[in-house]
Design a protein around this motif. Structure first.
Motif, PDB file in Angstrom:
ATOM      1  N   ILE A 257       0.911  -1.140  -0.033  1.00 14.15           N
ATOM      2  CA  ILE A 257      -0.025   0.045   0.048  1.00 14.15           C
ATOM      3  C   ILE A 257       0.818   1.238   0.136  1.00 14.15           C
ATOM      4  O   ILE A 257       0.574   2.384  -0.726  1.00 14.15           O
ATOM      5  N   VAL A 258       2.067   1.414   0.835  1.00 12.37           N
ATOM      6  CA  VAL A 258       2.959   2.407   0.778  1.00 12.37           C
ATOM      7  C   VAL A 258       3.483   2.576  -0.394  1.00 12.37           C
ATOM      8  O   VAL A 258       3.591   3.845  -0.850  1.00 12.37           O
ATOM      9  N   VAL A 259       4.068   1.469  -1.192  1.00 11.62           N
ATOM     10  CA  VAL A 259       4.666   1.486  -2.269  1.00 11.62           C
ATOM     11  C   VAL A 259       3.582   2.308  -3.580  1.00 11.62           C
ATOM     12  O   VAL A 259       3.992   3.021  -4.233  1.00 11.62           O
ATOM     13  N   LEU A 260       2.320   1.805  -3.525  1.00  7.09           N
ATOM     14  CA  LEU A 260       1.436   2.225  -4.272  1.00  7.09           C
ATOM     15  C   LEU A 260       1.057   3.871  -4.029  1.00  7.09           C
ATOM     16  O   LEU A 260       1.112   4.407  -5.145  1.00  7.09           O
ATOM     17  N   VAL A 261       1.123   4.052  -2.999  1.00  7.89           N
ATOM     18  CA  VAL A 261       0.849   5.715  -2.615  1.00  7.89           C
ATOM     19  C   VAL A 261       2.078   6.563  -3.077  1.00  7.89           C
ATOM     20  O   VAL A 261       1.784   7.516  -4.074  1.00  7.89           O
ATOM     21  N   LEU A 262       3.223   6.143  -2.990  1.00 11.49           N
ATOM     22  CA  LEU A 262       4.453   6.826  -3.181  1.00 11.49           C
ATOM     23  C   LEU A 262       4.319   6.696  -4.927  1.00 11.49           C
ATOM     24  O   LEU A 262       4.681   7.928  -5.203  1.00 11.49           O
ATOM     25  N   THR A 263       4.133   5.658  -5.403  1.00 16.02           N
ATOM     26  CA  THR A 263       4.326   5.756  -6.932  1.00 16.02           C
ATOM     27  C   THR A 263       3.288   6.598  -7.373  1.00 16.02           C
ATOM     28  O   THR A 263       3.563   7.426  -8.306  1.00 16.02           O
ATOM     29  N   ARG A 264       2.251   6.781  -7.147  1.00 14.55           N
ATOM     30  CA  ARG A 264       1.237   7.494  -7.482  1.00 14.55           C
ATOM     31  C   ARG A 264       1.474   9.176  -7.440  1.00 14.55           C
ATOM     32  O   ARG A 264       1.293   9.883  -8.327  1.00 14.55           O
ATOM     33  N   ARG A 265       2.126   9.450  -6.097  1.00 14.06           N
ATOM     34  CA  ARG A 265       2.548  10.914  -5.852  1.00 14.06           C
ATOM     35  C   ARG A 265       3.478  11.234  -6.914  1.00 14.06           C
ATOM     36  O   ARG A 265       3.556  12.245  -7.413  1.00 14.06           O
ATOM     37  N   ARG A 266       4.460  10.213  -7.296  1.00 13.93           N
ATOM     38  CA  ARG A 266       5.574  10.472  -8.262  1.00 13.93           C
ATOM     39  C   ARG A 266       4.925  10.928  -9.559  1.00 13.93           C
ATOM     40  O   ARG A 266       5.605  11.640 -10.287  1.00 13.93           O
ATOM     41  N   LYS A 267       4.172  10.169 -10.116  1.00 15.88           N
ATOM     42  CA  LYS A 267       3.517  10.290 -11.383  1.00 15.88           C
ATOM     43  C   LYS A 267       2.507  11.414 -11.570  1.00 15.88           C
ATOM     44  O   LYS A 267       2.141  11.695 -12.739  1.00 15.88           O
ATOM     45  N   GLY A 268       2.165  12.161 -10.369  1.00 15.25           N
ATOM     46  CA  GLY A 268       1.195  13.051 -10.577  1.00 15.25           C
ATOM     47  C   GLY A 268       1.704  14.259 -11.197  1.00 15.25           C
ATOM     48  O   GLY A 268       2.812  14.469 -10.806  1.00 15.25           O
ATOM     49  N   LYS A 269       1.046  15.000 -11.892  1.00  9.44           N
ATOM     50  CA  LYS A 269       1.495  16.199 -12.821  1.00  9.44           C
ATOM     51  C   LYS A 269       0.300  17.176 -12.492  1.00  9.44           C
ATOM     52  O   LYS A 269      -0.797  16.780 -12.711  1.00  9.44           O
ATOM     53  N   TYR A 270       0.731  18.608 -12.568  1.00 10.22           N
ATOM     54  CA  TYR A 270       0.030  19.539 -12.645  1.00 10.22           C
ATOM     55  C   TYR A 270      -0.415  19.954 -14.025  1.00 10.22           C
ATOM     56  O   TYR A 270       0.415  19.955 -15.036  1.00 10.22           O
TER      57      TYR A 270
END
Length: 275
Positions: A257-270
């Protein structure tokens, strides 16, 4: 004096007026009728006393069942008392004397002695070139249990052979058992000792398993118990191995779950948008 053929853990044997051989059970002093099997509770008590006095060695495989051998409290009839204790630690047992609750302090209440209605004896034979004959195997164990241990054949509900495993089912609920019947728990105890070469019978080395005149070596025997009322174990009673597996699985889930959350944060773009 007389010899108790069905129990060597006795003393002071005498023939009574009806010709029966009666002895005193070691450890409890209870009177034992040598014409039938002795109750498992009295046998366990005698075994503990024998171990303490040095009359016999402790079984090599005693560590496999930590609750298997203890100094039990027996009723005058030879039955186990529902509550058993070792110092200040107490637990409830079934009619086979097997612990069916977690261990507690001396305030534990065991309202009744729960009956073991089904005993499963599972054995494994050594490797061999060809499987055994299933019918011959079934006949051997049926004959052995009915003749050697005096158990009515109607309580032997199944003898199953699944190479290399042999499974014997003994079933006897409260309504089925009469006063004259031996108890399946006592039969299983005698049988297990025979198979392991620790026979309770006088001057007897145990069972020589022979199927179609061919000796068969048994490598492992495990006994399972099914009670009329389900046992009352909590998570605390799980073995360390099982607990370790549960912990590892939970840690793995949390890590994922932690890895999934961190991965999504890194891929997030404005994304810029015009109004």
């Amino acid at each position: 004096a007389c010899v108790c053929e069905k129990n060597k853990r006795v003393t002071d044997c005498k023939v009574d007026g009806s010709g029966r051989c009666l002895c005193q059970a070691i450890g409890s002093g209870a009177t034992v009728d040598c014409s039938t099997l002795t109750s498992k509770c009295l046998l366990m008590k005698a075994e503990v006393m024998g171990s303490k006095s040095g009359r016999r060695e402790k079984p090599k495989d005693a560590f496999e069942d930590t609750d298997g051998l203890y100094d039990p409290e027996c009723e005058n009839t030879g039955a186990f008392k529902a509550k058993q204790c070792n110092g200040t630690t107490c637990w409830c047992v079934n009619t086979a004397g097997v612990r069916r609750t977690d261990k507690h302090d001396a305030d534990l209440k065991c309202s009744e002695l729960v009956r073991t209605m089904w005993i499963i004896i599972e054995m494994k034979h050594a490797e061999r070139n060809a499987p055994l004959n299933a019918e011959s195997l079934k006949k051997f164990f049926m004959d052995t249990i009915t003749n050697r241990y005096q158990l009515n054949s109607r309580y032997i509900t199944n003898v199953l052979y699944e190479n290399p495993y042999i499974t014997i089912d003994l079933k006897q609920n409260t309504s089925q058992k009469s006063d004259g019947d031996v108890d399946i728990a006592d039969v299983a105890y005698y049988f297990e000792k025979d198979v392991k070469g620790q026979s309770i019978f006088h001057n007897n080395a145990g069972i020589n398993v022979s199927i179609d005149n061919e000796p068969v070596k048994l490598e492992k025997t495990v006994v399972y118990y099914v009670d009329e009322i389900a046992p009352e174990f909590s998570m605390k009673s799980l073995t360390p191995g099982v607990i370790a597996v549960i912990v590892v699985v939970l840690v793995a889930i949390v890590a994922a779950i932690v890895v999934l959350v961190l991965t999504r944060r890194r891929k997030g773009k404005y994304v810029k948008a015009e109004v």
